[in-house]
Design a protein around this motif. Structure first.
Motif, PDB file in Angstrom:
ATOM      1  N   ARG A  72       0.825  -1.213   0.000  1.00 29.80           N
ATOM      2  CA  ARG A  72       0.000   0.000   0.000  1.00 29.80           C
ATOM      3  C   ARG A  72       0.858   1.261   0.000  1.00 29.80           C
ATOM      4  NH1 ARG A  72      -4.037   1.547   4.585  1.00 29.80           N
ATOM      5  NH2 ARG A  72      -4.828   3.483   3.688  1.00 29.80           N
ATOM      6  N   SER A  73       2.038   1.178   0.604  1.00 31.21           N
ATOM      7  CA  SER A  73       2.912   2.362   0.629  1.00 31.21           C
ATOM      8  C   SER A  73       3.246   2.823  -0.787  1.00 31.21           C
ATOM      9  CB  SER A  73       4.197   2.066   1.417  1.00 31.21           C
ATOM     10  OG  SER A  73       5.052   1.207   0.686  1.00 31.21           O
ATOM     11  N   ALA A  74       3.246   1.869  -1.736  1.00 27.91           N
ATOM     12  CA  ALA A  74       3.555   2.215  -3.128  1.00 27.91           C
ATOM     13  C   ALA A  74       2.438   3.038  -3.764  1.00 27.91           C
ATOM     14  CB  ALA A  74       3.792   0.947  -3.946  1.00 27.91           C
ATOM     15  N   THR A  78       5.554   8.396  -3.401  1.00 26.16           N
ATOM     16  CA  THR A  78       6.517   8.067  -4.461  1.00 26.16           C
ATOM     17  C   THR A  78       7.897   7.911  -3.831  1.00 26.16           C
ATOM     18  OG1 THR A  78       7.046  10.396  -4.827  1.00 26.16           O
ATOM     19  CG2 THR A  78       5.249   9.446  -6.156  1.00 26.16           C
ATOM     20  N   PRO A  79       8.797   7.155  -4.498  1.00 22.67           N
ATOM     21  CA  PRO A  79      10.156   7.049  -3.975  1.00 22.67           C
ATOM     22  C   PRO A  79      10.837   8.417  -3.907  1.00 22.67           C
ATOM     23  CG  PRO A  79       9.810   5.460  -5.754  1.00 22.67           C
ATOM     24  CD  PRO A  79       8.605   6.352  -5.719  1.00 22.67           C
ATOM     25  N   GLU A  80      10.523   9.312  -4.874  1.00 24.23           N
ATOM     26  CA  GLU A  80      11.164  10.638  -4.867  1.00 24.23           C
ATOM     27  C   GLU A  80      10.783  11.419  -3.609  1.00 24.23           C
ATOM     28  OE1 GLU A  80       8.987  10.071  -8.009  1.00 24.23           O
ATOM     29  OE2 GLU A  80      10.663   8.688  -8.178  1.00 24.23           O
ATOM     30  N   LYS A  81       9.479  11.363  -3.254  1.00 24.60           N
ATOM     31  CA  LYS A  81       9.025  12.118  -2.089  1.00 24.60           C
ATOM     32  C   LYS A  81       9.474  11.464  -0.786  1.00 24.60           C
ATOM     33  CE  LYS A  81       6.819  15.849  -3.217  1.00 24.60           C
ATOM     34  NZ  LYS A  81       7.383  17.119  -2.745  1.00 24.60           N
ATOM     35  N   ALA A  82       9.416  10.131  -0.749  1.00 29.91           N
ATOM     36  CA  ALA A  82       9.745   9.428   0.499  1.00 29.91           C
ATOM     37  C   ALA A  82      11.257   9.322   0.699  1.00 29.91           C
ATOM     38  CB  ALA A  82       9.119   8.038   0.493  1.00 29.91           C
ATOM     39  N   GLY A  83      12.019   9.479  -0.369  1.00 32.22           N
ATOM     40  CA  GLY A  83      13.453   9.222  -0.298  1.00 32.22           C
ATOM     41  C   GLY A  83      13.664   7.724  -0.388  1.00 32.22           C
ATOM     42  N   GLU A 115      10.378   2.089 -11.611  1.00 34.99           N
ATOM     43  CA  GLU A 115      10.785   3.096 -10.625  1.00 34.99           C
ATOM     44  C   GLU A 115      12.287   3.036 -10.365  1.00 34.99           C
ATOM     45  OE1 GLU A 115       6.895   3.864  -7.783  1.00 34.99           O
ATOM     46  OE2 GLU A 115       8.315   2.316  -7.163  1.00 34.99           O
ATOM     47  N   LEU A 116      12.846   4.205 -10.106  1.00 36.59           N
ATOM     48  CA  LEU A 116      14.267   4.304  -9.753  1.00 36.59           C
ATOM     49  C   LEU A 116      14.400   5.357  -8.657  1.00 36.59           C
ATOM     50  CD1 LEU A 116      17.314   3.661 -10.343  1.00 36.59           C
ATOM     51  CD2 LEU A 116      17.251   5.558 -11.967  1.00 36.59           C
ATOM     52  N   ALA A 117      15.002   4.975  -7.539  1.00 40.21           N
ATOM     53  CA  ALA A 117      15.182   5.931  -6.442  1.00 40.21           C
ATOM     54  C   ALA A 117      16.490   6.688  -6.663  1.00 40.21           C
ATOM     55  CB  ALA A 117      15.206   5.193  -5.108  1.00 40.21           C
TER      56      ALA A 117
END
Ligand code: FE2
Ligand code: FE2
Length: 375
Positions: A72-74, A78-83, A115-117
């Motif tokens: 659900r976190s996905a 976003t990875p950009e916002k969450a780091g 996705e790419l962090a």
């Protein structure tokens, strides 16, 4: 005025602090507080217990409970916002330091296809254990690695690293393990975001495994003087095969069954200076005896199902469940199957315990080496 007791840790034992409060002493203690000092005998028995007293609670985090929240976190960030999009394991006794056990942090990270962090680096050392999905990759110090289920990956201190999932992959979940709480306790943590947000791949894909993972064969003329393993990815298939072969040649350990450590292939020592890791096999029907030792341990059930008893608490586990063994807690493991082996991945802070000369171990002598189950 609130009256403070200064003698609550008294012990009527020769060699231990046993001073009763008197009006004169209490006045003296209060004067000491005014000059940022104190009398050792008022706290000595508290700060020097007879044996390690872990604040960590024996815990199990079941994958069937965690997985829906991780996925659900996905949808939520976003990875950009969450780091880093991670749901971390928060031991009730270690909430202050966000640790899963002792001074070790752990969490479950998920990424979707495509996705790419962004790349970053930190003083903390990190490791990853891949739980599910296809197409995950990680780049560490210019080395790109493809990741499959049950692969074990290093992100040593100070290295640029970033993770992603290829566009043709599936949602991936892996377990992160870091020594962040330890590094913070040492007040030594730095964190940097890559100036270009992503790093270049400067080596052939999966080159560390190609170079360093051969059994008892090391390449000639390859210099390496860093304090961590040059092998960054330990693949599942050869690891499991090594356990199966070793199981045919050994009685195993009374306390661990058939256990092999992930090592730096150049030194035979732990993979990183602060954290070590192992994979162990409990053979069909195997039940180990209990012992305890210093060090904090986080296990992930990788294959099969069974239970572990940690300080009298029975933790029933199946594939992907994670449980902890706090320092100096008695623990024993059992495979529930009479026909198949079970495997447990584990990471821990034994390299720190050993480097500081603090490792101690004790077998449970009573009851044939088995703990009574209290809860
Ligand atoms: Fe990181
Ligand atoms: Fe142990």
């Amino acid at each position: 005025m609130v009256r403070t007791s200064h003698d609550q840790y008294r012990e009527n034992v020769a060699g231990r602090a046993d001073v009763a409060d008197t009006p004169e002493l209490v006045a003296y203690y209060e004067e000491l507080e005014q000059i940022a000092a104190g009398a050792l005998w008022t706290v000595a028995n508290k700060i020097e217990p007879w044996q390690p007293k872990s604040e960590s609670v024996p815990m199990i985090w079941r994958y069937r409970d965690l997985r829906p929240y991780v996925l659900r976190s996905a949808e939520l960030v976003t990875p950009e916002k969450a780091g880093r999009r991670v749901i971390y394991l928060n031991n009730p006794g270690r909430r202050e330091v966000s640790a899963a056990v002792g001074w070790l942090y752990s969490g479950l990270q998920t990424m979707k296809p495509g996705e790419l962090a962004s790349a970053h680096a930190h003083s903390a050392s990190a490791l990853r254990f891949i739980m599910e999905g296809r197409g995950a990759f990680t780049i560490v110090d210019g080395h790109k690695m493809t990741l499959g289920a049950n692969d074990f990956v290093l992100t040593p201190s100070g290295n640029w690293h970033e993770h992603g999932v290829s566009a043709d992959g599936t949602p991936c979940i892996w377990q992160d393990g870091l020594d962040v709480p330890l590094v913070n306790a040492m007040e030594a943590g730095f964190y940097v975001v890559h100036p270009e947000l992503n790093q270049a791949v400067t080596h052939p894909v999966d080159d560390t495994t190609a170079t360093w993972a051969a059994t008892a064969l090391h390449p000639q003329g390859t210099a390496w003087n860093k304090p961590y393993s040059p092998l960054f990815k330990y693949e599942w298939e050869p690891s499991y095969e090594s356990l199966r072969r070793y199981a045919r040649a050994t009685e195993g350990s009374l306390f661990d069954g058939v256990l092999m450590n992930y090592v730096n292939p150049l030194t035979g020592g732990p993979v990183m200076p602060t954290m070590g890791a192992s994979m162990q096999m409990l053979r069909a029907g195997e039940r180990t005896r209990a012992h305890r030792h210093t060090g904090s341990f986080l296990y992930q059930a990788v294959k099969g199902s069974g239970y572990s008893i940690v300080n009298g608490k029975r933790l029933d586990w199946t594939e992907r469940d994670i449980f902890c063994v706090p320092s100096w807690a008695f623990h024993e493991h059992a495979n529930a199957s009479q026909t198949d082996d079970a495997c447990l991945f584990c990471f821990h802070d034994l390299p720190v315990m050993n480097a500081l000369g603090l490792y101690r171990e004790q077998a449970l002598a009573e009851n044939g080496g088995h703990q009574p189950v209290l809860e």
